[in-house]
Motif scaffolding. Structure first.
Motif, PDB file in Angstrom:
ATOM      1  N   PHE A 603      -6.630 -11.113   2.531  1.00 19.30           N
ATOM      2  CA  PHE A 603      -6.043 -10.201   1.536  1.00 19.30           C
ATOM      3  C   PHE A 603      -6.150 -10.846   0.163  1.00 19.30           C
ATOM      4  O   PHE A 603      -5.533 -11.885  -0.100  1.00 19.30           O
ATOM      5  N   ILE A 604      -6.940 -10.225  -0.704  1.00 14.96           N
ATOM      6  CA  ILE A 604      -7.072 -10.765  -2.063  1.00 14.96           C
ATOM      7  C   ILE A 604      -6.382  -9.837  -3.051  1.00 14.96           C
ATOM      8  O   ILE A 604      -5.801 -10.271  -4.029  1.00 14.96           O
ATOM      9  N   GLY A 605      -6.416  -8.537  -2.746  1.00 15.14           N
ATOM     10  CA  GLY A 605      -5.737  -7.580  -3.615  1.00 15.14           C
ATOM     11  C   GLY A 605      -6.599  -6.362  -3.864  1.00 15.14           C
ATOM     12  O   GLY A 605      -7.818  -6.414  -3.734  1.00 15.14           O
ATOM     13  N   GLY A 606      -5.932  -5.248  -4.205  1.00 18.85           N
ATOM     14  CA  GLY A 606      -6.668  -4.017  -4.469  1.00 18.85           C
ATOM     15  C   GLY A 606      -6.486  -3.011  -3.352  1.00 18.85           C
ATOM     16  O   GLY A 606      -6.028  -3.364  -2.264  1.00 18.85           O
ATOM     17  N   PRO A 607      -6.822  -1.749  -3.613  1.00 18.46           N
ATOM     18  CA  PRO A 607      -6.588  -0.684  -2.630  1.00 18.46           C
ATOM     19  C   PRO A 607      -7.312  -0.916  -1.297  1.00 18.46           C
ATOM     20  O   PRO A 607      -6.771  -0.629  -0.238  1.00 18.46           O
ATOM     21  N   ASP A 608      -8.555  -1.461  -1.356  1.00 21.33           N
ATOM     22  CA  ASP A 608      -9.299  -1.656  -0.104  1.00 21.33           C
ATOM     23  C   ASP A 608      -8.585  -2.664   0.795  1.00 21.33           C
ATOM     24  O   ASP A 608      -8.521  -2.498   2.014  1.00 21.33           O
ATOM     25  N   ASP A 609      -8.068  -3.723   0.185  1.00 22.59           N
ATOM     26  CA  ASP A 609      -7.378  -4.740   0.988  1.00 22.59           C
ATOM     27  C   ASP A 609      -6.083  -4.189   1.574  1.00 22.59           C
ATOM     28  O   ASP A 609      -5.714  -4.514   2.700  1.00 22.59           O
ATOM     29  N   ARG A 610      -5.406  -3.317   0.817  1.00 22.57           N
ATOM     30  CA  ARG A 610      -4.170  -2.725   1.365  1.00 22.57           C
ATOM     31  C   ARG A 610      -4.506  -1.839   2.569  1.00 22.57           C
ATOM     32  O   ARG A 610      -3.806  -1.831   3.576  1.00 22.57           O
ATOM     33  N   GLU A 611      -5.611  -1.109   2.442  1.00 22.41           N
ATOM     34  CA  GLU A 611      -6.037  -0.243   3.550  1.00 22.41           C
ATOM     35  C   GLU A 611      -6.398  -1.086   4.776  1.00 22.41           C
ATOM     36  O   GLU A 611      -6.045  -0.754   5.911  1.00 22.41           O
ATOM     37  N   ALA A 612      -7.099  -2.216   4.529  1.00 20.19           N
ATOM     38  CA  ALA A 612      -7.490  -3.097   5.631  1.00 20.19           C
ATOM     39  C   ALA A 612      -6.251  -3.645   6.326  1.00 20.19           C
ATOM     40  O   ALA A 612      -6.178  -3.680   7.567  1.00 20.19           O
ATOM     41  N   LEU A 613      -5.250  -4.025   5.527  1.00 18.66           N
ATOM     42  CA  LEU A 613      -4.023  -4.567   6.126  1.00 18.66           C
ATOM     43  C   LEU A 613      -3.293  -3.476   6.905  1.00 18.66           C
ATOM     44  O   LEU A 613      -2.749  -3.727   7.984  1.00 18.66           O
ATOM     45  N   ALA A 614      -3.319  -2.245   6.383  1.00 21.97           N
ATOM     46  CA  ALA A 614      -2.639  -1.145   7.084  1.00 21.97           C
ATOM     47  C   ALA A 614      -3.267  -0.924   8.466  1.00 21.97           C
ATOM     48  O   ALA A 614      -2.568  -0.733   9.461  1.00 21.97           O
ATOM     49  N   PHE A 615      -4.609  -0.984   8.534  1.00 14.58           N
ATOM     50  CA  PHE A 615      -5.272  -0.773   9.820  1.00 14.58           C
ATOM     51  C   PHE A 615      -4.979  -1.940  10.773  1.00 14.58           C
ATOM     52  O   PHE A 615      -4.695  -1.751  11.951  1.00 14.58           O
ATOM     53  N   ALA A 616      -5.036  -3.161  10.233  1.00 19.05           N
ATOM     54  CA  ALA A 616      -4.770  -4.338  11.061  1.00 19.05           C
ATOM     55  C   ALA A 616      -3.334  -4.311  11.579  1.00 19.05           C
ATOM     56  O   ALA A 616      -3.050  -4.674  12.725  1.00 19.05           O
ATOM     57  N   TRP A 617      -2.426  -3.855  10.714  1.00 22.21           N
ATOM     58  CA  TRP A 617      -1.011  -3.776  11.093  1.00 22.21           C
ATOM     59  C   TRP A 617      -0.853  -2.820  12.269  1.00 22.21           C
ATOM     60  O   TRP A 617      -0.126  -3.080  13.223  1.00 22.21           O
ATOM     61  N   ARG A 618      -1.586  -1.714  12.176  1.00 23.81           N
ATOM     62  CA  ARG A 618      -1.542  -0.747  13.284  1.00 23.81           C
ATOM     63  C   ARG A 618      -2.041  -1.408  14.565  1.00 23.81           C
ATOM     64  O   ARG A 618      -1.471  -1.237  15.636  1.00 23.81           O
ATOM     65  N   MET A 619      -3.134  -2.179  14.460  1.00 23.07           N
ATOM     66  CA  MET A 619      -3.698  -2.831  15.646  1.00 23.07           C
ATOM     67  C   MET A 619      -2.765  -3.899  16.202  1.00 23.07           C
ATOM     68  O   MET A 619      -2.714  -4.131  17.408  1.00 23.07           O
ATOM     69  N   SER A 620      -2.011  -4.551  15.293  1.00 21.65           N
ATOM     70  CA  SER A 620      -1.177  -5.677  15.741  1.00 21.65           C
ATOM     71  C   SER A 620      -0.055  -5.218  16.668  1.00 21.65           C
ATOM     72  O   SER A 620       0.533  -6.015  17.385  1.00 21.65           O
ATOM     73  N   CYS A 621       0.261  -3.917  16.642  1.00 21.63           N
ATOM     74  CA  CYS A 621       1.336  -3.423  17.503  1.00 21.63           C
ATOM     75  C   CYS A 621       0.874  -3.284  18.942  1.00 21.63           C
ATOM     76  O   CYS A 621       1.658  -2.936  19.819  1.00 21.63           O
ATOM     77  N   ASN A 622      -0.426  -3.509  19.162  1.00 23.41           N
ATOM     78  CA  ASN A 622      -0.939  -3.435  20.518  1.00 23.41           C
ATOM     79  C   ASN A 622      -0.476  -4.677  21.272  1.00 23.41           C
ATOM     80  O   ASN A 622      -0.674  -5.790  20.795  1.00 23.41           O
ATOM     81  N   PRO A 623       0.139  -4.537  22.447  1.00 22.63           N
ATOM     82  CA  PRO A 623       0.573  -5.734  23.169  1.00 22.63           C
ATOM     83  C   PRO A 623      -0.643  -6.617  23.440  1.00 22.63           C
ATOM     84  O   PRO A 623      -1.705  -6.117  23.793  1.00 22.63           O
ATOM     85  N   GLY A 624      -0.468  -7.923  23.259  1.00 18.67           N
ATOM     86  CA  GLY A 624      -1.594  -8.821  23.522  1.00 18.67           C
ATOM     87  C   GLY A 624      -2.442  -9.095  22.303  1.00 18.67           C
ATOM     88  O   GLY A 624      -3.354  -9.905  22.360  1.00 18.67           O
TER      89      GLY A 624
END
Length: 805
Positions: A603-624
């Motif tokens: 994460f460096i900053g900017g809208p693209d990085d926020r979007e990337a973090l949002a998707f990763a955050w969604r994935m992180s809720c997957n058990p495992g």
């Protein structure tokens, strides 16, 4: 003089025909004209109408003695081409065709046929040698047929293949094609024999006998050959040779019976069962036959056409009348049925126009008519011009008339950030080859579909539209009957769809809808964007244009894929991700068949990085799954970057630039703070901040962690200028991946880490930053991504923060 001998002369003629055709194809491409037009026009140009006017050219290149050789070769090409058409045609599709298509086909044939009868009285005076009835039949057939392969190309050009109107047009054209063959056989039988007597009846009965023989004797023999071939092996060359000879034998028999030899080849092709044998035959013959020999046939039709024969104003008036009335007849007949079935008026007109495509069958009818002296020079020339004009006006006319209602109502949720936690996550997945499938399925599975936020996947199989007719059969993708594929593209499509359907059955809260898009690579991005808008998706996943080789390096598969990706990124309908596939999720399975993934976000900053973090955050809720977020912060010795124009900071003209970057920084901080608050109790998420001063330090910091993860999710960083990535873009191979993405995808980084580069959809206005309901404070995603039930750690286990300088 080599032109005194038949072989060099024939080769020169062939070269001229092929080159002229290719040049015309290139010239007419901007006008979106089908290839048949170029092929017939090429013949007309080489013939007596244009270049043949010069007697020296005509006598040197196309002397009378050479016509025999040329015609023979053209007819061999025609024979094998119609054999291929038969192999590809699936009678079961016709059997499954709805009533609507059958009625439209018949209505579109009867009226023009009647027009043909009325014109035959106008045109017939000059050709008294032939019975009026035969003449009527020939004209009627020529005016009423619809060319199935040409229509398929026109529909693909107009991007109507996957629409309702496209499907109806294709089905009707198929029915029409079959009827045209029966009528053609009849017309030839009548033309061969002066008066309808026992001989004609004999011809018809013998033809029927030949068909019965093919179905009940030849087909079982070919099925036996297929059964002798082990699964996955190619058919023995000996059998292929016998089948190719069988084409000529069939042609000879039907010619001896008294119909045309192409009729035999077509029937012989029809009885070959769909499957690996058909695929092999098509691959062996297609390019040579349709690329080199078939243009000869059209060229011959052009060479016989002397536009000069259409003399006098009255003949031109008849010509115009034929074109207008035949067109109108087709449109009227089709429109009538369309209105009975309550289709919109303009859709009916469009269908009628599409059914006017002329091509091969009509040229065969006209050529046979001319050879049998049913048509004289004048009638023949008129009918060739009619065919040319009717086919040429279709694309422009349909473009003007058919304006599909703007189906795409504007929709808001075009980014992952703006998704509501309880809405379905709509994703469009683009696939070129089956090789893209496993990693994409693993990625989708890891993106945590839940009951609250299910995953709705639209799979778009992208197929290049080439000059070959065989790509067309994929149109009948409604073939759910488990029939074997008719060609390689279709087999690939079946594999891809089956893989996704299996995924849908084995995973909860996932729905899959497959679509196939057939179009030239140059306009494929339009298909992707229109499907995305139509299905209102929030995220498009595109495969990277390079694949991993056995030794871990990356090699480009097809440069056209890269252009498609760049075009979609340039005009995105929603957020876009490019997936660099290095075998993500191929090996990591933990207990209960649950995948375990180690995901990292830079994460460096900017809208693209926020979007990337949002998707990763969604994935992180997957058990495992575990998630590591590395935020890079500029060190104190980096001053604020100077404004791009080098002017002083308090210049009023620069003010907007500064506030934009400030706004971005503010949005980043708000998002990160919310993220940190939410993950305070999560064990599986690690958040670290790293202070770096330049691009080199950034690279070193990423290099330190790259081996431990199997997926990096990074923002593309479009339009962001950060001192932390300074110097990284100077050497970038693939700028579409952004500075960090390109760095990770380069071959000197870990070979086992897949990368997903995300570009956020930024609408026409900066709606991310106003205090509308979608601003960072109120963004739906801020309530945290959808939770899975089995992940509620107790408050005592705290998430870990690190801050290392």
């Amino acid at each position: 003089d080599p032109l005194n001998y038949s072989l060099p002369l024939f080769l020169l003629q062939l070269i001229l025909v092929v080159v002229t055709t290719r040049v015309l194809v290139f010239l007419l491409k901007p006008l979106r004209q089908p290839r048949v037009i170029s092929e017939i026009l090429g013949g007309v140009i080489l013939g007596p109408s244009v270049m043949g006017r010069s007697k020296t050219f005509a006598n040197a290149v196309f002397p009378l003695r050479s016509v025999m050789v040329l015609e023979t070769m053209a007819n061999i090409g025609l024979l094998y081409f119609l054999f291929l058409v038969g192999v590809e045609m699936d009678i079961a599709v016709i059997r499954r065709t709805g009533r609507k298509a059958i009625y439209i086909a018949f209505a579109g044939m009867i009226l023009p046929f009647l027009m043909g009868i009325s014109f035959s009285f106008l045109l017939h005076q000059g050709t008294q040698g032939v019975k009026q009835g035969t003449f009527i039949l020939f004209l009627g057939v020529a005016l009423s047929v619809t060319a199935f392969p040409v229509l398929a190309r026109v529909l693909a050009e107009l991007k109507l293949l996957n629409t309702e109107i496209g499907r109806i047009a294709m089905s009707s054209a198929l029915v029409n094609d079959m009827c045209a063959w029966i009528l053609l056989a009849l017309a030839i039988a009548l033309a061969e024999n002066e008066n309808v007597n026992l001989a004609t009846l004999w011809v018809v009965l013998s033809s029927a006998g030949f068909i019965v023989f093919c179905v009940f004797v030849v087909r079982p023999m070919i099925s036996w050959v297929i059964s002798k071939t082990p699964e996955g092996e190619s058919v023995n060359d000996f059998y292929i040779g016998i089948i190719l000879t069988g084409v000529m034998i069939s042609g000879f028999i039907t010619d001896a019976i008294g119909t045309h030899s192409v009729f035999g080849a077509f029937i012989f092709g029809l009885v070959i069962p769909n499957g690996p044998l058909g695929v092999t035959l098509i691959e062996r013959l297609e390019d040579f036959v349709s690329g080199i020999l078939l243009p000869l046939f059209f060229a011959i039709s052009g060479l016989k056409t002397s536009i000069g024969a259409i003399d006098g104003a009255d003949t031109w008036a008849i010509l115009a009348l034929v074109i207008i009335l035949a067109c109108a007849g087709k449109v009227a007949g089709t429109l009538l049925v369309a209105l009975i079935y309550q289709m919109p008026f303009y859709d009916g007109v469009t269908l009628g126009l599409l059914m006017n495509t002329k091509g091969l069958v009509e040229m065969i009818v006209l050529n046979v008519g001319k050879d049998q002296k049913v048509l004289d020079e004048k009638s023949f020339a008129i009918m060739v011009v009619v065919a040319l004009v009717m086919t040429a006006i279709i694309t422009p006319a349909v473009t003007v008339i058919y304006k599909p209602a703007r189906r795409f109502a504007p929709y808001k949720r075009r980014t992952i950030l703006k998704l509501k936690p309880d809405s379905d996550f709509r994703t469009l997945v683009c696939i070129h080859t089956p090789r893209n499938v496993p990693t994409i399925i693993n990625l989708l599975e890891a993106s945590n579909p839940t009951k609250k936020s299910p995953l709705s996947i639209h799979v778009l199989h992208l197929v290049e539209l080439t000059g070959r007719a065989s790509a067309m059969l994929i149109v009948h993708n409604s073939r759910k009957s488990g029939r074997p594929a008719a060609n390689r593209t279709q087999a690939q499509s079946d594999h891809i769809i089956n893989a996704f359907e299996t995924f849908e059955q084995n995973t909860e809260n996932v729905t899959v809808q497959p679509v196939t898009a057939i179009s030239p690579y140059s306009t494929m991005h339009e298909d992707i964007c229109s499907v995305a808008e139509d299905k209102r998706v929030a995220f498009i996943i595109l495969p990277f244009h390079k694949q991993q080789t056995v030794d871990g390096g990356m090699e480009a598969t097809n440069p056209a894929y890269r252009a498609i990706n760049q075009n979609v990124l340039a005009n995105p309908p929603c957020s876009v991700g490019i997936l660099v596939d290095r075998g993500f999720g191929a090996t990591t399975r933990i207990a209960g068949n649950q995948a375990s993934h180690h995901i990292a976000v830079v994460f460096i900053g900017g809208p693209d990085d926020r979007e990337a973090l949002a998707f990763a955050w969604r994935m992180s809720c997957n058990p495992g799954s575990t998630l590591t977020v590395m935020r890079f912060v500029a060190g104190t010795d980096i001053l604020e970057p100077p404004s791009s124009s080098g002017r002083v900071q308090n210049d009023p003209g620069v003010l907007t630039v500064v506030t934009d970057s400030d706004r971005d920084k503010q949005a980043d901080d708000e998002f990160i703070n919310q993220f940190k608050t939410r993950i305070a109790n999560e064990d599986s998420i690690v958040y670290t901040e790293k202070v770096v001063n330049n691009g080199e330090e950034t690279v070193a910091a990423i290099r330190a962690v790259d081996e431990e993860h199997d997926l990096f999710i990074v923002g593309r960083g479009q339009g962001m200028v950060s001192p932390l990535t300074a110097g990284l873009t100077d050497w970038s191979e693939c700028p579409e991946l952004g500075a960090i993405g390109d760095l990770l995808a380069s071959s000197d980084f870990a070979s086992s880490v897949s990368i997903l580069v995300i570009q956020q959809y930024v609408g026409s206005n900066l709606d991310d930053f106003d205090d509308s309901p979608d601003s960072p404070k109120n963004q739906p995603f801020m309530n945290g991504p959808p939770k899975t039930n089995n992940q509620r750690p107790s408050p005592s286990t705290r998430g870990s923060y690190m801050h290392d300088t």
